[in-house]
Design a protein around this motif. Structure first.
Motif, short mmCIF file in Angstrom:
data_model
loop_
_atom_site.label_atom_id
_atom_site.label_comp_id
_atom_site.label_asym_id
_atom_site.label_seq_id
_atom_site.Cartn_x
_atom_site.Cartn_y
_atom_site.Cartn_z
N ARG A 53 7.90 0.51 1.58
CA ARG A 53 8.46 -0.30 2.71
C ARG A 53 8.94 0.25 3.48
NH1 ARG A 53 7.01 -6.01 1.76
NH2 ARG A 53 6.50 -6.46 -0.34
N ARG A 62 0.37 -2.14 4.25
CA ARG A 62 1.02 -1.35 4.57
C ARG A 62 2.89 -1.78 5.42
NH1 ARG A 62 -0.59 4.00 2.88
NH2 ARG A 62 -2.75 4.20 2.89
N HIS A 63 2.50 -3.63 4.52
CA HIS A 63 4.06 -3.50 5.57
C HIS A 63 4.04 -3.62 7.28
CE1 HIS A 63 5.05 -4.69 1.19
NE2 HIS A 63 4.34 -2.77 0.88
#
Length: 203
Positions: A46, A79-80
């Motif tokens: 993250r 992928r946030h």
């Protein structure tokens, strides 16, 4: 004047959508539950700080280029970087992308900019010249502004407006959408670490 486009499935767009029109967003269909024996979804790191991405696409062969956008949004969300953190802009052709990328980078609103387009034979410029000019200009924007710019501007050596070629390049753009999302997310993570180290006097 160009407007931010709200992403929607290609088949929901009206046939006469203009290059600067706003695309309405529809609710995404519910994801099917994975089977019990399915491998776990990959875990991605993250970000420390909020990210915002500008996705600039050409309107030339919009239905083909849209496959890149759809795949990009799916992968970047995994992928946030949520879909509502990606602003989508449309320009007439690939030749117009660099100036828009530069103006967007100068706003300092975006931590990354992604360009997508299909450059083919025809018009007053050779497609090799257009593609080379666009790539060099995007690199120049990146180095001048320190906002990373990623390119999914493709230049096929041979492109014929046949169903077989359209089908092939739709799949190819979907693959490129995943690849450019991966490069975008991994670069942003790398830059976060690097800038943190520079600020801390580590390097």
């Amino acid at each position: 004047m160009n407007q931010i486009l709200q992403d929607a499935p290609t088949d929901t767009l009206p046939a006469d959508t203009s290059p600067t029109a706003t695309i309405s967003a529809d609710s995404a269909p519910a994801e099917p539950s994975p089977p019990d024996d399915a491998p776990p979804a990959p875990s991605h790191p993250r970000f420390t700080k909020p990210q915002r991405v500008a996705f600039v696409q050409s309107a030339w062969h919009r239905d083909v280029v849209a496959e890149c956008r759809h795949a990009f949004l799916d992968e970047i969300a995994a992928r946030h970087i949520a879909r509502d953190r990606v602003d989508i802009f449309e320009v007439p052709g690939s030749f117009e992308i660099p100036l828009h990328a530069q103006l967007l980078a100068k706003t300092r609103r975006y931590t990354a900019i992604v360009a997508a387009g299909l450059v083919v034979d025809g018009g007053i410029y050779r497609h090799e010249f257009v593609a080379d000019t666009v790539i060099k200009a995007l690199m120049d924007v990146q180095l001048r502004t320190e906002v990373p710019v990623f390119s999914a501007v493709l230049t096929p050596q041979q492109f014929h407006e046949t169903q077989a070629h359209f089908d092939f390049f739709r799949k190819h753009f979907a693959t490129k959408g995943i690849e450019v999302a991966t490069a975008c997310a991994e670069t942003l993570l790398s830059l976060e670490r690097l800038r943190s180290q520079v600020a801390a006097g580590i390097i």
